[in-house]
Enzyme design. Structure first.
Site, PDB file in Angstrom:
ATOM      1  N   LYS A  85       0.822  -1.211   0.000  1.00 12.59           N
ATOM      2  CA  LYS A  85       0.000   0.000   0.000  1.00 12.59           C
ATOM      3  C   LYS A  85       0.858   1.264   0.000  1.00 12.59           C
ATOM      4  O   LYS A  85       2.038   1.242   0.327  1.00 12.59           O
ATOM      5  CB  LYS A  85      -0.981  -0.024   1.165  1.00 12.59           C
ATOM      6  CG  LYS A  85      -2.129  -0.986   0.854  1.00 12.59           C
ATOM      7  CD  LYS A  85      -3.319  -0.844   1.745  1.00 12.59           C
ATOM      8  CE  LYS A  85      -4.410  -1.806   1.238  1.00 12.59           C
ATOM      9  NZ  LYS A  85      -5.454  -2.037   2.210  1.00 12.59           N
ATOM     10  N   ARG A 134      -3.714  -9.964   4.927  1.00 15.00           N
ATOM     11  CA  ARG A 134      -4.048  -9.996   3.496  1.00 15.00           C
ATOM     12  C   ARG A 134      -2.826  -9.523   2.712  1.00 15.00           C
ATOM     13  O   ARG A 134      -2.441  -8.363   2.836  1.00 15.00           O
ATOM     14  CB  ARG A 134      -5.251  -9.087   3.254  1.00 15.00           C
ATOM     15  CG  ARG A 134      -5.774  -9.087   1.829  1.00 15.00           C
ATOM     16  CD  ARG A 134      -6.977  -8.148   1.702  1.00 15.00           C
ATOM     17  NE  ARG A 134      -7.519  -8.143   0.359  1.00 15.00           N
ATOM     18  CZ  ARG A 134      -7.006  -7.429  -0.640  1.00 15.00           C
ATOM     19  NH1 ARG A 134      -5.951  -6.662  -0.454  1.00 15.00           N
ATOM     20  NH2 ARG A 134      -7.563  -7.469  -1.830  1.00 15.00           N
TER      21      ARG A 134
HETATM   22  C1  7PJ Z   1      -8.242  -4.430   1.542  1.00 13.73           C
HETATM   23  C2  7PJ Z   1      -9.283  -5.228   1.089  1.00 13.73           C
HETATM   24  C3  7PJ Z   1      -7.998  -4.332   2.946  1.00 13.73           C
HETATM   25  C4  7PJ Z   1      -9.851  -5.832   3.247  1.00 13.73           C
HETATM   26  C5  7PJ Z   1      -8.315  -4.297  -0.595  1.00 13.73           C
HETATM   27  C6  7PJ Z   1      -5.317  -3.245  -1.991  1.00 13.73           C
HETATM   28  C7  7PJ Z   1      -6.657  -2.654  -2.170  1.00 13.73           C
HETATM   29  N1  7PJ Z   1     -10.085  -5.934   1.935  1.00 13.73           N
HETATM   30  N2  7PJ Z   1      -9.313  -5.131  -0.254  1.00 13.73           N
HETATM   31  N3  7PJ Z   1      -8.841  -5.054   3.745  1.00 13.73           N
HETATM   32  N4  7PJ Z   1      -7.631  -3.870   0.473  1.00 13.73           N
HETATM   33  N5  7PJ Z   1     -10.622  -6.494   4.115  1.00 13.73           N
HETATM   34  O1  7PJ Z   1      -5.121  -4.452  -1.910  1.00 13.73           O
HETATM   35  O2  7PJ Z   1      -4.357  -2.426  -1.980  1.00 13.73           O
HETATM   36  O3  7PJ Z   1      -7.117  -3.628   3.443  1.00 13.73           O
HETATM   37  S1  7PJ Z   1      -8.007  -3.831  -2.251  1.00 13.73           S
END
Ligand code: 7PJ
Length: 290
Positions: A234, A273
């Site tokens: 990020k 994640r």
């Molecule tokens: C997140 C997500 C996060 C959850 C994305 C990226 C953007 N779902 N989906 N938490 N980020 N729960 O991967 O940079 O931080 S998409």
């Protein structure tokens, strides 16, 4: 007997059980052609390549991913909305193939009730909603499906969220928001142990806000829900390191480990994640051994 509550160390995911006695790793599978952080590596000429999907997911599972998170809507800053049909077309055929081929846990990264429903029919195990079930019918749909849900905090919408985010007290406001969304879920009959909370790093937050939230992870862990934490690649990492998106691996892994330490140190539990499953898993294995 003491009555001090501790956070659950497993999550029932439909027919499967996710072990949270240690941090679980969620591998990101982006099905959006305009993904900013991995260039959409399962695409050939702007089309999803089914063989690339299968080999990418197979590698993530071999590398130790506990969950595969599929998303068909780009939520990067400035991203345009996607139609329901487009999102369904991106996600459902791929999910059907994956659940037929792999015995893993799959989550669906979507805010769209139609997508949640069809994904559950295709075998998805977790609903991951960056809008915390605020779209019309999303809450009721998720409650009817009986799958665990991740409620994430976002200020504003992706198109404008990074324009000028402001908070009085970012940690308090995020906790208040998540508490309200959680209560709505409970009011519809969802079980408390089926609710994951996520501060939503990078979603309507400056670097200072993201760092405050990071330092608040032990406080969030005390809410007694497993936390889902998405830091991988990020912009906060880019800002700290002055590094482009393809140069954020070390920063991402470092942050994942520090998040695991902060959360488990407060007797919480976490799902991380990440895009880089193998590297994150190796770092976690070292951390756990120590
Ligand atoms: C997140 C997500 C996060 C959850 C994305 C990226 C953007 N779902 N989906 N938490 N980020 N729960 O991967 O940079 O931080 S998409």
């Amino acid at each position: 007997m003491n009555n001090i509550k501790t956070t659950q160390k497993q999550l029932q995911c439909g027919s499967k059980v996710l072990d949270l006695s240690k941090p679980a790793v969620m591998g990101v599978l982006n099905l959006t052609p305009d993904s900013f952080s991995d260039g959409g590596n399962v695409f050939s000429k702007a089309q999803v390549d089914p063989n690339k999907v299968l080999s990418t997911v197979s590698t993530m599972i071999d590398d130790g991913a506990d969950i595969i998170d599929l998303g068909g809507e780009s939520t990067r800053p400035g991203a345009k909305p996607v139609s329901v049909q487009e999102e369904l077309d991106r996600v459902i055929p791929v999910l059907n193939r994956l659940t037929a081929n792999f015995d893993s846990i799959f989550s669906i990264d979507s805010s769209t009730p139609e997508v949640m429903k069809e994904a559950a029919d295709a075998g998805a195990h977790i609903i991951n909603d960056v809008r915390a079930l605020q779209r019309p019918r999303a809450l009721q749909t998720a409650a009817n499906l009986g799958l665990p849900v991740c409620l994430m905090h976002m200020q504003n919408q992706p198109k404008t969220m990074q324009d000028n985010p402001e908070y009085r007290d970012v940690l308090a406001e995020v906790l208040e928001f998540l508490g309200k969304r959680k209560q709505e879920c409970l009011d519809l009959g969802m079980q408390a142990d089926q609710i994951l909370l996520d501060p939503g790093f990078g979603f309507g937050k400056t670097l200072a806000h993201n760092l405050s939230l990071f330092n608040g992870l032990p406080t969030m862990a005390k809410e007694n829900h497993p936390l889902l934490v998405g830091l991988s690649r990020k912009s906060m990492i880019g800002q700290i390191l002055d590094a482009e998106v393809n140069d954020r691996l070390i920063g991402s892994v470092t942050m994942a480990i520090l998040a695991a330490q902060a959360i488990y140190g407060a007797d919480g539990s976490a799902i991380l994640r990440v895009h880089d499953v193998k590297e994150t898993k190796q770092a976690l294995d070292i951390w756990q051994a120590i």
